[in-house]
Design an enzyme around this catalytic site. Sequence first.
Site, PDB file in Angstrom:
ATOM      1  N   GLY A 103       0.909  -1.291   0.063  1.00 26.87           N
ATOM      2  CA  GLY A 103      -0.196   0.122  -0.081  1.00 26.87           C
ATOM      3  C   GLY A 103       0.817   1.236   0.089  1.00 26.87           C
ATOM      4  O   GLY A 103       1.745   1.478   0.775  1.00 26.87           O
TER       5      GLY A 103
ATOM      6  N   ASP B 157      -0.251   2.732   8.369  1.00 21.89           N
ATOM      7  CA  ASP B 157      -0.724   1.989   9.411  1.00 21.89           C
ATOM      8  C   ASP B 157      -0.075   1.952  10.742  1.00 21.89           C
ATOM      9  O   ASP B 157      -0.420   1.758  11.956  1.00 21.89           O
ATOM     10  CB  ASP B 157      -0.816   0.575   9.105  1.00 21.89           C
ATOM     11  CG  ASP B 157      -1.992   0.130   8.327  1.00 21.89           C
ATOM     12  OD1 ASP B 157      -3.092   1.073   8.221  1.00 21.89           O
ATOM     13  OD2 ASP B 157      -2.138  -0.867   7.839  1.00 21.89           O
TER      14      ASP B 157
ATOM     15  N   ARG C 219      -6.561  -2.650   9.220  1.00 21.47           N
ATOM     16  CA  ARG C 219      -7.058  -3.789   9.193  1.00 21.47           C
ATOM     17  C   ARG C 219      -6.624  -4.666  10.602  1.00 21.47           C
ATOM     18  O   ARG C 219      -7.331  -5.281  11.027  1.00 21.47           O
ATOM     19  CB  ARG C 219      -6.377  -4.593   8.007  1.00 21.47           C
ATOM     20  CG  ARG C 219      -7.144  -5.618   7.410  1.00 21.47           C
ATOM     21  CD  ARG C 219      -6.621  -6.025   5.858  1.00 21.47           C
ATOM     22  NE  ARG C 219      -5.329  -5.674   5.627  1.00 21.47           N
ATOM     23  CZ  ARG C 219      -5.048  -5.694   4.367  1.00 21.47           C
ATOM     24  NH1 ARG C 219      -5.598  -5.925   3.195  1.00 21.47           N
ATOM     25  NH2 ARG C 219      -3.658  -5.223   4.381  1.00 21.47           N
TER      26      ARG C 219
ATOM     27  N   ARG D 256      -4.824   7.484   2.078  1.00 20.14           N
ATOM     28  CA  ARG D 256      -3.563   7.075   1.653  1.00 20.14           C
ATOM     29  C   ARG D 256      -2.805   7.824   0.943  1.00 20.14           C
ATOM     30  O   ARG D 256      -1.836   7.809   0.493  1.00 20.14           O
ATOM     31  CB  ARG D 256      -3.663   5.628   1.065  1.00 20.14           C
ATOM     32  CG  ARG D 256      -3.863   4.519   1.859  1.00 20.14           C
ATOM     33  CD  ARG D 256      -2.788   3.442   1.848  1.00 20.14           C
ATOM     34  NE  ARG D 256      -2.931   2.807   0.433  1.00 20.14           N
ATOM     35  CZ  ARG D 256      -3.182   1.814  -0.173  1.00 20.14           C
ATOM     36  NH1 ARG D 256      -3.826   0.986   1.011  1.00 20.14           N
ATOM     37  NH2 ARG D 256      -3.233   1.182  -1.142  1.00 20.14           N
TER      38      ARG D 256
HETATM   39  O1  F6P Z   1      -1.896   0.804   3.798  1.00 18.08           O
HETATM   40  C1  F6P Z   1      -2.391  -0.031   4.699  1.00 18.08           C
HETATM   41  C2  F6P Z   1      -3.810  -0.431   4.443  1.00 18.08           C
HETATM   42  O2  F6P Z   1      -4.158   1.021   4.398  1.00 18.08           O
HETATM   43  C3  F6P Z   1      -4.637  -1.194   5.313  1.00 18.08           C
HETATM   44  O3  F6P Z   1      -4.964  -0.400   6.480  1.00 18.08           O
HETATM   45  C4  F6P Z   1      -5.865  -1.320   4.418  1.00 18.08           C
HETATM   46  O4  F6P Z   1      -6.736  -2.383   5.106  1.00 18.08           O
HETATM   47  C5  F6P Z   1      -5.200  -1.944   3.252  1.00 18.08           C
HETATM   48  O5  F6P Z   1      -3.948  -1.115   3.081  1.00 18.08           O
HETATM   49  C6  F6P Z   1      -5.938  -1.858   2.117  1.00 18.08           C
HETATM   50  O6  F6P Z   1      -5.232  -1.663   0.948  1.00 18.08           O
HETATM   51  P1  F6P Z   1      -5.824  -1.906  -0.600  1.00 18.08           P
HETATM   52  O7  F6P Z   1      -6.820  -1.380  -0.758  1.00 18.08           O
HETATM   53  O8  F6P Z   1      -4.540  -1.304  -1.350  1.00 18.08           O
HETATM   54  O9  F6P Z   1      -5.591  -3.422  -0.555  1.00 18.08           O
END
Ligand code: F6P
Length: 326
Positions: free
Chosen positions: A14, A131, A175, A259
């Site tokens: 991410g 995170d 998450r 993000r």
């Molecule tokens: O970058 C970490 C995070 O934001 C988590 O908190 C989140 O669950 C996850 O990435 C979601 O990422 P993606 O939608 O890119 O799979």
Amino acid sequence: MPHITRIGVMTSGGDSPGMNAAIRAVVRTAIFSGLDVFGIFRGYEGLIDNQIEQMYSHSVSNIIQRGGTILKTARSKRFLEYDGRLKAYNNLRENKIDALVAIGGNGTFTGAAIFDNEFDFPVIGLPGTIDNDLYGTDATIGYDTALNTVVEAADKIRDTASSHDRLFFIEVMGRDAGFIALRSGISCGAEFILVPETITYIDNITRLLKHDWRKSKTSGIVIVAEGDDMGGAYDIARMVKEKLPHIETRVTILGHIQRGGSPTSFDRVLASSLGYYAVNGLLEGHRGEMAGIINKEVVYTPFDQAIKHHKDINKELLEMSRILAL
Ligand code: F6P
């Protein structure tokens, strides 16, 4: 110690605000140290597909203030397989790259640790995730910016919640970790903060609400980390509404807005310092480790510890937030 003259840099997993500042620091520190530096596009996916280009000082001009990552990023399933990793290794050899700087989170370092051991290839990591769930650094790159994004949004929601006498459930990312929820919740004076690290008792929430609603409060905010044990914001709102049907509720999922955006000054300085320390660390023989900053000091933590040793959430802060919200 391997002789390092050419290094690769990539972002993976991410994205997070400040990754560009980290790339800039890696590229310019490497060039200053007499190294050739190569950008690997789309993380491990690009490594497997040989998406590799040499970078120069001007390649990273005018990016310190930009969110996202100019190198792009991806989550790679192919790198989980030996065949994918072998292709990646062969591409590194073909490009005569001696070491790798990987900017990312848990998944990135899990792959990096396997790769380093399997092919005896030096990899150093930088913690890039909103995170803040990595052990071995006080803050990860992007966490501070994400916090500020959440607080700005929650303040706006507070205005309308108050005008309409409503209880809002705001879901934030996390998450497996409640760091964003905890600090943003304290910052916006949330009535409740729900995180994956503690058990959520719906009865506790409804009992307090029953007592406070209309007496001392007519509106409120509940910050819910997406990984809470009782579910996401929609689930929690439904459970509360079932018990307290007279309270008008609304749900906002902040999602991927967290993000993006221009990194805060804190994230720019953190990313710049860590990029610099990562390259210097590699040249000093650090490998299979993540560069982090603890109490203003640079610290190199082995990948397996950065991933497995769970950084604890500050339970005292959580308790404090309950007292201050009464
Ligand atoms: O970058 C970490 C995070 O934001 C988590 O908190 C989140 O669950 C996850 O990435 C979601 O990422 P993606 O939608 O890119 O799979």
